[in-house]
Design a protein around this motif. Structure first.
Motif, mmCIF file in Angstrom:
data_model
loop_
_atom_site.group_PDB
_atom_site.id
_atom_site.type_symbol
_atom_site.label_atom_id
_atom_site.label_comp_id
_atom_site.label_asym_id
_atom_site.label_seq_id
_atom_site.Cartn_x
_atom_site.Cartn_y
_atom_site.Cartn_z
ATOM 1 N N GLU A 20 0.834 -1.211 0.000
ATOM 2 C CA GLU A 20 0.000 0.000 0.000
ATOM 3 C C GLU A 20 0.861 1.249 0.000
ATOM 4 O O GLU A 20 0.573 2.212 -0.714
ATOM 5 C CB GLU A 20 -0.925 0.019 1.218
ATOM 6 N N GLN A 23 2.250 1.806 -3.382
ATOM 7 C CA GLN A 23 1.203 2.288 -4.284
ATOM 8 C C GLN A 23 0.905 3.767 -4.021
ATOM 9 O O GLN A 23 0.773 4.554 -4.955
ATOM 10 C CB GLN A 23 -0.056 1.447 -4.132
ATOM 11 N N HIS A 93 0.452 1.050 -10.755
ATOM 12 C CA HIS A 93 -0.532 1.220 -9.696
ATOM 13 C C HIS A 93 -1.555 0.085 -9.746
ATOM 14 O O HIS A 93 -1.888 -0.512 -8.716
ATOM 15 C CB HIS A 93 -1.226 2.581 -9.871
ATOM 16 N N LEU A 96 0.013 -3.199 -8.602
ATOM 17 C CA LEU A 96 0.109 -3.260 -7.144
ATOM 18 C C LEU A 96 -1.245 -3.626 -6.535
ATOM 19 O O LEU A 96 -1.314 -4.379 -5.566
ATOM 20 C CB LEU A 96 0.636 -1.935 -6.586
ATOM 21 N N SER A 97 -2.332 -3.122 -7.126
ATOM 22 C CA SER A 97 -3.674 -3.504 -6.669
ATOM 23 C C SER A 97 -3.903 -4.993 -6.868
ATOM 24 O O SER A 97 -4.539 -5.648 -6.033
ATOM 25 C CB SER A 97 -4.753 -2.715 -7.415
#
Length: 123
Positions: A20, A23, A93, A96-97
């Motif tokens: 997190e 990100q 991004h 990473l999710s």
């Protein structure tokens, strides 16, 4: 929950928080067309730890938890293969999710055992 399970859960929480933070560090550059330059040494360390957790989880948690950790680990490996400089900030991004979603799912399943979930939540 045994002490091994608690320790592994804490490590998974650390990993989720770390991903997190990574990100959020690129969130301000989502419209930036330049490649995303992640710190691959840090990402490699997190990937190794995630792989280790996946292996340690096999005897400790339900197969659904292990499956989610495996998915997160595979997504992290995919991100590493494309770093640094191949991905735009927006794609990085999203990748990473793709790591954090199964990781968060695994943590939720650990926190709420199947017998304590609502029938529609059981897997």
């Amino acid at each position: 929950m045994t002490s091994e399970q608690r320790q592994l859960r804490q490590t998974l929480l650390f990993l989720r928080t770390s991903f997190e933070a990574i990100q959020h560090s690129i969130a301000g550059r989502l419209e930036d067309p330049l490649p995303c330059w992640l710190d691959t040494s840090m990402l490699s360390m997190l990937s190794r730890e995630l792989t280790r957790c996946c292996q340690q989880a096999k005897p400790l948690f339900a197969p659904a938890v292990v499956e989610q950790l495996f998915i997160a680990s595979q997504q992290c490996d995919l991100l590493l293969k494309q770093c640094p400089g191949v991905l735009s900030s927006a794609v990085c991004h999203r990748q990473l999710s793709a790591i954090m979603l199964p990781l968060a799912s695994a943590i939720r399943q650990i926190d709420t055992p199947a017998k304590r979930r609502w029938p529609w939540q059981r897997h």
